[in-house]
Design a protein around this motif. Structure first.
Motif, short mmCIF file in Angstrom:
data_model
loop_
_atom_site.label_atom_id
_atom_site.label_comp_id
_atom_site.label_asym_id
_atom_site.label_seq_id
_atom_site.Cartn_x
_atom_site.Cartn_y
_atom_site.Cartn_z
N GLN A 1 -2.97 -2.65 3.61
CA GLN A 1 -2.46 -3.01 4.93
C GLN A 1 -3.07 -4.31 5.43
OE1 GLN A 1 -2.56 -1.26 9.50
NE2 GLN A 1 -2.91 0.14 7.80
N GLU A 2 -4.38 -4.50 5.23
CA GLU A 2 -5.02 -5.71 5.71
C GLU A 2 -4.52 -6.94 4.98
OE1 GLU A 2 -6.91 -5.93 8.51
OE2 GLU A 2 -6.12 -3.88 8.58
N ARG A 3 -4.24 -6.81 3.70
CA ARG A 3 -3.67 -7.93 2.95
C ARG A 3 -2.28 -8.28 3.48
NH1 ARG A 3 -2.73 -6.52 -2.73
NH2 ARG A 3 -1.93 -8.65 -2.80
N VAL A 4 -1.47 -7.26 3.72
CA VAL A 4 -0.11 -7.49 4.24
C VAL A 4 -0.18 -8.12 5.62
CG1 VAL A 4 2.05 -6.38 4.92
CG2 VAL A 4 0.85 -5.60 2.86
N ALA A 5 -1.07 -7.61 6.48
CA ALA A 5 -1.20 -8.14 7.84
C ALA A 5 -1.65 -9.60 7.81
CB ALA A 5 -2.18 -7.29 8.63
N ALA A 6 -2.59 -9.91 6.93
CA ALA A 6 -3.10 -11.29 6.85
C ALA A 6 -2.00 -12.25 6.42
CB ALA A 6 -4.27 -11.35 5.88
N GLU A 7 -1.19 -11.83 5.46
CA GLU A 7 -0.12 -12.71 4.98
C GLU A 7 0.97 -12.87 6.02
OE1 GLU A 7 3.03 -12.70 1.33
OE2 GLU A 7 0.90 -12.68 0.80
N GLY B 1 0.62 -12.88 9.12
CA GLY B 1 0.13 -13.78 10.16
C GLY B 1 0.27 -15.24 9.81
N THR B 2 0.43 -15.55 8.53
CA THR B 2 0.61 -16.94 8.10
C THR B 2 2.07 -17.35 8.08
OG1 THR B 2 0.84 -16.41 5.75
CG2 THR B 2 -1.41 -16.67 6.62
N GLY B 3 2.96 -16.40 8.33
CA GLY B 3 4.39 -16.69 8.26
C GLY B 3 4.98 -16.50 6.88
N ASP B 4 4.16 -16.15 5.89
CA ASP B 4 4.64 -15.89 4.53
C ASP B 4 5.00 -14.41 4.43
OD1 ASP B 4 5.12 -15.57 1.85
OD2 ASP B 4 3.36 -16.70 1.20
N SER B 5 6.25 -14.12 4.14
CA SER B 5 6.70 -12.72 4.17
C SER B 5 6.80 -12.09 2.79
CB SER B 5 8.08 -12.64 4.85
OG SER B 5 9.04 -13.39 4.11
N GLU B 6 6.31 -12.77 1.72
CA GLU B 6 6.50 -12.23 0.38
C GLU B 6 5.83 -10.86 0.23
OE1 GLU B 6 6.07 -13.48 -4.35
OE2 GLU B 6 4.71 -14.38 -2.87
N LEU B 7 4.57 -10.74 0.66
CA LEU B 7 3.88 -9.47 0.50
C LEU B 7 4.40 -8.43 1.49
CD1 LEU B 7 1.72 -7.97 -1.07
CD2 LEU B 7 0.02 -8.77 0.58
#
Length: 446
Positions: free
Chosen positions: A296-302, A304-310
């Motif tokens: 979840q933390e990895r998905v949330a971090a990504e 937040g950058t605007g990158d939706s791949e994960l």
């Protein structure tokens, strides 16, 4: 083909009850039974349902096909495997002959006419609407640390508002609550009718038939009123919502427009497919993320950058383990061989994402939640993963649904952490796969 069929093996399968076959087991635990059948008997499994012998109404074989090669054969050869199956006939009774339930030339005309409405470019126009509704969900919760919510209720409200606004524009506040009440009732009634051994005509005034007629009349009244109001104000085609585009749509080959009845049936299909499957898929994914805080933390971090791949990969992995469309029916129109097994004409054939998405040949450690399975190049066969179906009848709204889910998931994870580690997820296979009750989660503000 005849020679191949004559030399093919008979499909193996469990015996079940001496009088009723596999009917009790499938009714009591459909998902567990078909998964066990795969593990015990392989990629093609036959389930005898009903009496040992007798007419098809009380005695029939159902064949499940689980290998991607066989699924490809079933979903991409409609001349052999038709949708002349009870599930679609029942849905047709409830929501008419829209894109999901129509057949033959009628379906082909509808698909040609509607396909331009669901190109990635057209669907991209709804991102702002989706973001508005996602912000509404996040802001309306106004949660404090430790608040417990029902993720399914949250995603249902979001999905119905998104599809309602996409269809009808912004004038939906009096429509969405009524439709949200009707859709689960419709699903339960459709399932009850599907499980009837002998299906009486709906014209017979039984209590269930009267209830079905009442629900159907109510949903028709809601949609017909919206269509009539739109026609009286604008002639139908001056709005940028999907209803306006349905009025303006033309078959590219014939120039033919959709009739008012066609438009109503398409609206009902979009409401059912766009609400039930999306809300369940989102709730399942959020539950899984809540059980795996490191993912979840990895998905949330990504996100937040605007990158939706994960984020997208997490949604796809959620639908791998809990596919909202957990099975699909076809009917064999002629004798055919699949994976070396003989399947006679007029046999109901099932392909089940619930099972194939757990096939260990294509999904190592299949019960593990791992969104990285969908990052980068994937070497799996096309039909190792098919939550949106496949072949000519694949879901026309796939891009819309994935975009809708990633938008809400990104917005929610930007504000909250989800914790479901102490919660159990129970599911029930209705018309679609849905949670058996609340999908409880503890949310904390980031």
């Amino acid at each position: 083909m005849t020679t191949q069929v004559s030399r093919a093996a008979t499909v193996p399968g469990p015996t079940g009850h001496p009088l009723l076959g596999m009917l009790p087991a499938l009714r009591d635990d459909l998902l567990g039974s078909i998964l066990n059948g795969f593990h015990e008997h392989g990629d093609v499994v036959a389930y005898h349902v009903g009496l040992p012998r007798g007419p098809r109404a009380v005695s029939a074989d159902v064949v499940n096909v689980h290998h991607p090669d066989g699924i490809h054969q079933v979903l991409t050869t409609p001349q052999v495997f038709s949708r002349r199956a009870s599930a679609y006939e029942i849905l047709r009774e409830f929501i008419g002959e829209g894109l999901l339930t129509s057949e033959g030339d009628r379906w082909l005309r509808q698909r040609r006419t509607l396909q331009p409405l669901f190109t990635p470019h057209r669907v991209g126009r709804y991102v702002e609407l989706m973001a508005d509704e996602a912000a509404r969900v996040v802001d309306d919760m106004a949660l404090t640390t430790g608040s417990v919510v029902d993720l399914y209720q949250l995603t249902q409200r979001y999905a119905m508002r998104v599809v309602g606004r996409a269809l009808f524009g912004d004038d939906i506040d009096d429509v969405v609550p009524r439709l949200q009440e009707l859709m689960p009732i419709l699903g339960d009634l459709a399932l009850a009718r599907a499980l009837q051994v002998v299906k009486l005509p709906l014209s017979w005034p039984t209590p269930r038939s009267r209830r079905i007629a009442g629900v159907r009349a109510t949903q028709y009244e809601i949609v017909d009123r919206i269509i009539a109001e739109r026609q009286s104000r604008t002639g139908g085609d001056e709005h940028e919502d999907m209803l306006g585009r349905l009025f303006a749509a033309r078959d590219p080959e014939t120039g033919q427009a959709l009739s008012v009845a066609d438009i109503r049936d398409q609206v009902l299909v979009f409401l059912l497919a766009g609400h039930e499957t999306t809300s369940a898929g989102l709730a399942f994914t959020m539950h899984l993320l809540g059980r795996h805080p490191e993912v979840q933390e990895r998905v949330a971090a990504e996100s937040g950058t605007g990158d939706s791949e994960l984020v997208r990969a997490a949604v796809m992995e959620g639908m791998r383990l809990y596919p909202p469309v957990y099975s699909m029916e076809r009917m064999s129109e002629s004798d055919i061989t699949i994976s070396g097994y003989r399947i006679p004409a007029n046999t109901k054939v099932i392909v089940a994402p619930w099972v194939t998405h757990r096939h260990p040949q294509f999904w190592p450690d299949p019960e593990r939640f791992d969104p990285d399975r969908f990052i980068g190049r994937q070497e799996r066969p096309r039909y190792a993963y098919f939550p949106f179906g496949g072949g000519p009848r694949s879901c026309i709204g796939e891009h819309f649904a994935l975009l809708e889910m990633t938008v809400l998931l990104s917005a929610l994870l930007a504000r909250y952490r989800i914790d479901t580690r102490t919660e159990r997820l129970a599911v029930v296979p209705r018309v679609t796969l849905r949670p058996a009750g609340e999908v409880r989660a503890t949310l904390t503000v980031r």
